[in-house]
Design a protein around this motif. Structure first.
Motif, PDB file in Angstrom:
ATOM      1  N   GLN A  64      -2.529   4.428 -13.279  1.00 39.90           N
ATOM      2  CA  GLN A  64      -2.031   4.941 -12.010  1.00 39.90           C
ATOM      3  C   GLN A  64      -2.896   4.469 -10.838  1.00 39.90           C
ATOM      4  OE1 GLN A  64      -1.782   9.190 -11.934  1.00 39.90           O
ATOM      5  NE2 GLN A  64      -0.815   9.278  -9.896  1.00 39.90           N
ATOM      6  N   LEU A  65      -4.252   4.538 -10.996  1.00 42.97           N
ATOM      7  CA  LEU A  65      -5.148   4.102  -9.930  1.00 42.97           C
ATOM      8  C   LEU A  65      -5.048   2.595  -9.691  1.00 42.97           C
ATOM      9  CD1 LEU A  65      -8.341   6.224 -10.701  1.00 42.97           C
ATOM     10  CD2 LEU A  65      -6.675   6.564  -8.854  1.00 42.97           C
ATOM     11  N   GLN A  66      -4.905   1.843 -10.740  1.00 45.70           N
ATOM     12  CA  GLN A  66      -4.769   0.393 -10.573  1.00 45.70           C
ATOM     13  C   GLN A  66      -3.470   0.054  -9.850  1.00 45.70           C
ATOM     14  OE1 GLN A  66      -5.150  -1.152 -14.527  1.00 45.70           O
ATOM     15  NE2 GLN A  66      -7.402  -0.996 -14.541  1.00 45.70           N
ATOM     16  N   GLY A  67      -2.415   0.830 -10.139  1.00 46.72           N
ATOM     17  CA  GLY A  67      -1.158   0.626  -9.415  1.00 46.72           C
ATOM     18  C   GLY A  67      -1.317   0.931  -7.935  1.00 46.72           C
ATOM     19  N   GLN A  68      -2.035   2.022  -7.614  1.00 48.67           N
ATOM     20  CA  GLN A  68      -2.274   2.361  -6.211  1.00 48.67           C
ATOM     21  C   GLN A  68      -3.147   1.309  -5.527  1.00 48.67           C
ATOM     22  OE1 GLN A  68      -3.932   6.290  -6.119  1.00 48.67           O
ATOM     23  NE2 GLN A  68      -2.051   7.292  -6.876  1.00 48.67           N
ATOM     24  N   SER A  69      -4.124   0.793  -6.257  1.00 46.54           N
ATOM     25  CA  SER A  69      -4.996  -0.235  -5.678  1.00 46.54           C
ATOM     26  C   SER A  69      -4.207  -1.491  -5.361  1.00 46.54           C
ATOM     27  CB  SER A  69      -6.135  -0.549  -6.645  1.00 46.54           C
ATOM     28  OG  SER A  69      -6.955  -1.583  -6.143  1.00 46.54           O
ATOM     29  N   THR A  70      -3.344  -1.865  -6.256  1.00 48.57           N
ATOM     30  CA  THR A  70      -2.519  -3.056  -6.013  1.00 48.57           C
ATOM     31  C   THR A  70      -1.594  -2.844  -4.814  1.00 48.57           C
ATOM     32  OG1 THR A  70      -2.574  -3.561  -8.380  1.00 48.57           O
ATOM     33  CG2 THR A  70      -0.841  -4.610  -7.053  1.00 48.57           C
ATOM     34  N   LYS A  71      -1.039  -1.664  -4.693  1.00 54.20           N
ATOM     35  CA  LYS A  71      -0.153  -1.342  -3.588  1.00 54.20           C
ATOM     36  C   LYS A  71      -0.894  -1.380  -2.254  1.00 54.20           C
ATOM     37  CE  LYS A  71       3.072   2.194  -1.992  1.00 54.20           C
ATOM     38  NZ  LYS A  71       3.681   3.516  -2.277  1.00 54.20           N
ATOM     39  N   LEU A  72      -2.134  -0.827  -2.210  1.00 52.61           N
ATOM     40  CA  LEU A  72      -2.921  -0.854  -0.978  1.00 52.61           C
ATOM     41  C   LEU A  72      -3.286  -2.281  -0.590  1.00 52.61           C
ATOM     42  CD1 LEU A  72      -5.297   2.205  -1.532  1.00 52.61           C
ATOM     43  CD2 LEU A  72      -3.449   1.998   0.169  1.00 52.61           C
ATOM     44  N   GLU A  73      -3.560  -3.098  -1.571  1.00 50.33           N
ATOM     45  CA  GLU A  73      -3.877  -4.503  -1.256  1.00 50.33           C
ATOM     46  C   GLU A  73      -2.669  -5.185  -0.638  1.00 50.33           C
ATOM     47  OE1 GLU A  73      -5.570  -8.528  -3.492  1.00 50.33           O
ATOM     48  OE2 GLU A  73      -5.102  -6.703  -4.657  1.00 50.33           O
ATOM     49  N   GLU A  74      -1.488  -4.960  -1.122  1.00 53.09           N
ATOM     50  CA  GLU A  74      -0.277  -5.557  -0.564  1.00 53.09           C
ATOM     51  C   GLU A  74      -0.017  -5.030   0.853  1.00 53.09           C
ATOM     52  OE1 GLU A  74       2.802  -4.710  -3.307  1.00 53.09           O
ATOM     53  OE2 GLU A  74       2.112  -6.139  -4.831  1.00 53.09           O
ATOM     54  N   GLN A  75      -0.238  -3.718   1.027  1.00 48.06           N
ATOM     55  CA  GLN A  75      -0.054  -3.153   2.374  1.00 48.06           C
ATOM     56  C   GLN A  75      -1.048  -3.756   3.385  1.00 48.06           C
ATOM     57  OE1 GLN A  75      -0.414   1.058   1.775  1.00 48.06           O
ATOM     58  NE2 GLN A  75       1.746   1.310   1.091  1.00 48.06           N
ATOM     59  N   GLY A  76      -2.279  -3.979   2.946  1.00 41.62           N
ATOM     60  CA  GLY A  76      -3.273  -4.595   3.832  1.00 41.62           C
ATOM     61  C   GLY A  76      -2.873  -6.013   4.219  1.00 41.62           C
ATOM     62  N   ARG A  77      -2.330  -6.747   3.270  1.00 35.08           N
ATOM     63  CA  ARG A  77      -1.877  -8.117   3.570  1.00 35.08           C
ATOM     64  C   ARG A  77      -0.729  -8.100   4.598  1.00 35.08           C
ATOM     65  NH1 ARG A  77      -3.705 -12.043   0.061  1.00 35.08           N
ATOM     66  NH2 ARG A  77      -4.816 -11.242  -1.786  1.00 35.08           N
ATOM     67  N   LYS A  78       0.196  -7.205   4.401  1.00 34.25           N
ATOM     68  CA  LYS A  78       1.327  -7.135   5.329  1.00 34.25           C
ATOM     69  C   LYS A  78       0.867  -6.732   6.734  1.00 34.25           C
ATOM     70  CE  LYS A  78       4.879  -6.023   1.906  1.00 34.25           C
ATOM     71  NZ  LYS A  78       5.873  -5.016   1.465  1.00 34.25           N
ATOM     72  N   ALA A  79      -0.050  -5.731   6.780  1.00 33.70           N
ATOM     73  CA  ALA A  79      -0.541  -5.290   8.089  1.00 33.70           C
ATOM     74  C   ALA A  79      -1.304  -6.413   8.787  1.00 33.70           C
ATOM     75  CB  ALA A  79      -1.446  -4.062   7.912  1.00 33.70           C
ATOM     76  N   LEU A  80      -2.077  -7.164   8.033  1.00 33.88           N
ATOM     77  CA  LEU A  80      -2.820  -8.273   8.640  1.00 33.88           C
ATOM     78  C   LEU A  80      -1.867  -9.368   9.099  1.00 33.88           C
ATOM     79  CD1 LEU A  80      -5.676  -9.280   9.283  1.00 33.88           C
ATOM     80  CD2 LEU A  80      -5.701 -10.397   7.025  1.00 33.88           C
ATOM     81  N   ALA A  81      -0.784  -9.562   8.370  1.00 34.18           N
ATOM     82  CA  ALA A  81       0.203 -10.571   8.772  1.00 34.18           C
ATOM     83  C   ALA A  81       0.912 -10.162  10.057  1.00 34.18           C
ATOM     84  CB  ALA A  81       1.223 -10.781   7.641  1.00 34.18           C
ATOM     85  N   LEU A  82       1.087  -8.857  10.235  1.00 31.49           N
ATOM     86  CA  LEU A  82       1.725  -8.352  11.445  1.00 31.49           C
ATOM     87  C   LEU A  82       0.745  -8.182  12.595  1.00 31.49           C
ATOM     88  CD1 LEU A  82       4.079  -5.658   9.842  1.00 31.49           C
ATOM     89  CD2 LEU A  82       4.723  -7.917  10.746  1.00 31.49           C
TER      90      LEU A  82
END
Length: 265
Positions: A64-82
């Protein structure tokens, strides 16, 4: 006084130990020991199951924590792209905190996995010991039962067992009573025959009375025989009377003139 108390205590313990030893059945003791080993083995197995359950729970939390970590990494990439660097920084900060939790859980997971392996190995070894003890237990029980049966058979044949001893004593008492009754009956018969005892039924007779009765019976037989001969010869009544008279005279001659008297006192 203390020496007396110690001695009394030692005597009491010795007698108690002897009583317990006499009441103890090795087969029951072996069965009880085997039951205790099975209970211990069951506890070890439950321990293995509990550790495995905890390990599985940690694995679920890690996933569960690894899934959340992966999700936060994707969100950070999207926010940085925006162009939202602040949001990307916040997402990475949260991801770093999750990674620390993941690291701690992985350490605990490894510890639980090691404990599980140890308990599993201990359970397997204990299972092997329990199986070996069960085989030895059944062998000892069979040997003890056979020896006990052989001992009882030997005691029965030799007559030293308690049951056979009681039977032997009963037989001896019966034989003694039978011999005593036979001796008493023989003594009473001798006393009746000698006239020392009176027979109220009148069936017992002394030697002289029995001899007189035998002579009287013999004379009656002779008289009857003479009568039958006379009838067969076809003789007349006069001859028959003569024969009867001669026989009566002979009978009177054979009989004693005076019946002897016996003083019963």
């Amino acid at each position: 006084m203390s020496g007396v108390m110690k001695r009394m205590g030692m005597i009491f313990r010795a007698k108690a130990n002897k009583a317990l030893d006499r009441a103890e059945d090795p087969r029951e003791t072996l069965d009880y020991s085997y039951q205790k080993q099975l209970e211990l083995l069951q506890k070890v197995r439950r321990g293995v199951a509990d550790v495995a359950t905890s390990r599985k729970r940690l694995e679920l939390q890690l996933n569960q924590l690894q899934g959340q970590s992966t999700k936060l990494e994707e969100q950070g990439r999207k926010a940085l792209a925006l162009g939202r660097e602040d949001l990307a920084r916040e997402a990475l900060t949260r991801r770093a905190a999750l990674q620390q939790q993941v690291s701690d859980l992985e350490t605990q997971h490894q510890t639980l996995q090691g404990e599980e392996e140890k308990l599993t190995l201990a359970s397997q070894r204990l299972q092997a010991k329990v199986d070996a003890f069960r085989t030895k237990k059944e062998t000892i029980k069979a040997t003890y039962t056979a020896a006990q049966a052989q001992t009882r058979i030997g005691e029965a044949f030799s007559g030293i067992s308690e049951e056979m001893g009681d039977v032997g004593m009963a037989i001896q008492r019966a034989e003694d009573k039978t011999a005593q009754m036979q001796a008493r009956a023989g003594a009473i018969d001798e006393l009746l025959a000698s006239g020392a005892l009176d027979d109220p039924t009148g069936t017992a007779k002394d030697d002289i009375t029995a001899e007189l009765d035998r002579l009287s019976s013999g004379s009656d037989v002779e008289l009857e025989l003479q009568r039958m001969k006379a009838e067969l010869a076809g003789g007349g009544s006069g001859r028959q009377q003569a024969i009867e008279g001669g026989a009566a005279g002979q009978n009177r001659q054979d009989r004693p003139q005076e019946q002897p008297r016996f003083d019963k006192s």
